[in-house]
Design an enzyme around this catalytic site. Structure first.
Site, short mmCIF file in Angstrom:
data_model
loop_
_atom_site.label_atom_id
_atom_site.label_comp_id
_atom_site.label_asym_id
_atom_site.label_seq_id
_atom_site.Cartn_x
_atom_site.Cartn_y
_atom_site.Cartn_z
CD GLN A 29 -2.74 -1.22 2.50
OE1 GLN A 29 -2.60 -0.40 3.41
NE2 GLN A 29 -3.58 -2.24 2.61
CE1 TYR A 83 -9.78 -7.30 6.34
CE2 TYR A 83 -7.70 -7.26 7.54
CZ TYR A 83 -8.66 -6.63 6.77
OH TYR A 83 -8.50 -5.30 6.43
CG HIS A 121 -2.68 -0.45 7.91
ND1 HIS A 121 -3.10 -1.08 9.05
CD2 HIS A 121 -3.43 -0.97 6.90
CE1 HIS A 121 -4.06 -1.95 8.75
NE2 HIS A 121 -4.27 -1.89 7.44
#
Length: 361
Positions: free
Chosen positions: A77, A256, A141
């Site tokens: 990310q 998750y 993140h």
């Protein structure tokens, strides 16, 4: 024969009318990979960050790649993230950018805030104003959005860097925070933790997971932000000085795997979200409609969905989301949303480009 021809003409115009009514957007910039952030220069040209590490200047219908961009740590990310102009850009020329950087000690990277100026097709006068530590090879993140308030303070977000049990609740560590600096990178004297020993002095609020949307509400001057939850529990928050927003001690989401990591959705002394999504929509980018271009939509909040690939129009009553309406359904992963100098809304879509949201007639 004449009657048949007449019906054909009518049918043709009915088709054109239905097509124009159904058209929701106009493509402004095509063939972009991941327009993570973009901003409008005074001449209405657009500066666009491509996550892979490119800065694009879109002007007169052409995409010009800017040289001299900072070295980008591209992982998961992480990459080239947000971009915003200083409120007095016409006077000082400062452009602010966040990106994943490997500068400093340790392997991997963390989020940095830089300012620079644009000279033709080159970034000059680069100054790193903040670099989060430590570097880590965790690939998620990083945050990160940028916003300015009326006093020219610059706010920026950094995600918890995948270390939820250490970073967000600890003000001596970076990650899971929203920060506030003066525009030159110095720490405001009234920041909430300037007198706390070993605290990161730039912190403005903490207890965040991964904020990828942040705007000053133009109607109230409050700082609004949204952040990714785990499985469920994406949040919209109104950011307040020195406040704890709960992550991971309180959340509407679960792991998750489906297991719980907390049994609390609210804790006394911590701020509650004003709105949350379950299931998660994976929000990215946000903007308030602050022009008259969209009629009754003025005052609504727009948020992009990466997961479900649409733009959601949040109808507000005060500081509460009263209703949501989906726009641009299935257009692709909506990464960024801005209001242009012309009052129109522009949307950055992964593997597509930047489109202009057309008002409904």
């Amino acid at each position: 024969m004449k009657l048949k021809f007449s019906f054909s003409i009518i049918a043709f115009f009915l088709f054109l009318n239905s097509f124009s009514q159904s058209k929701e957007y106009e493509v402004i910039v095509s063939d972009l990979s991941n327009p993570w952030g973009f901003t409008f220069l005074p001449d209405n040209s657009i500066l666009i960050t491509e996550k892979e590490g490119k800065l694009i200047h879109f002007k007169n219908g052409k995409k010009i790649e800017i040289s001299g961009v900072p070295k980008i740590y591209l992982r998961g990310q992480g990459g080239f993230l947000d971009i915003e102009l200083h409120p007095k850009y016409k006077e000082n020329g400062w452009i602010y950018m966040t990106y994943a950087s490997s500068e400093g000690k340790g392997n991997g990277g963390n989020t940095a805030l830089m300012r620079a100026r644009l000279n033709g097709t080159q970034l000059i006068n680069q100054e790193i104003l903040y670099k989060a530590t430590p570097n880590t090879t965790r690939s998620y993140h990083f945050g990160s959005r940028i916003a300015f308030d009326a006093n020219n303070h610059v706010y920026f977000s950094i995600g918890d860097r995948g270390n939820r049990d250490v970073n967000p609740q600890n003000i001596t560590k970076d990650g899971g925070k929203i920060y506030r600096l003066n525009d030159d990178g110095s720490v405001p004297k009234d920041n909430p933790f300037v007198n706390v020993r070993n605290a990161k002095k730039a912190i403005f609020s903490y207890g965040h997971r991964n904020p990828q949307g942040m705007k000053i509400n133009p109607f109230t001057n409050e700082i609004w932000s949204h952040e990714h939850g785990p499985k469920g529990g994406d949040e919209i928050n109104i950011i307040k000085k020195g406040k704890n927003f709960g992550w991971p001690k309180a959340s509407f989401g679960v792991n998750y795997s489906g297991t719980k990591f907390t049994n609390k959705t609210s804790i006394s002394g911590m701020e509650n979200p004003i709105y949350y999504w379950t299931p998660s929509i994976a929000p990215s980018g946000m903007v308030f409609i602050n022009s008259d271009k969209y009629g009754k939509w003025k005052g609504n909040l727009l948020v992009g969905s990466l997961k479900f690939q649409y733009l959601t129009r949040c109808i507000l009553k005060g500081n509460k989301v009263f209703k949501e309406v989906k726009l641009l359904k299935d257009i692709g992963r909506v990464r960024s949303v801005e209001q242009g100098l012309d009052g129109f809304i522009y949307v950055g879509v992964e593997n597509f480009g930047i489109v202009k949201l057309l008002p409904k007639e």
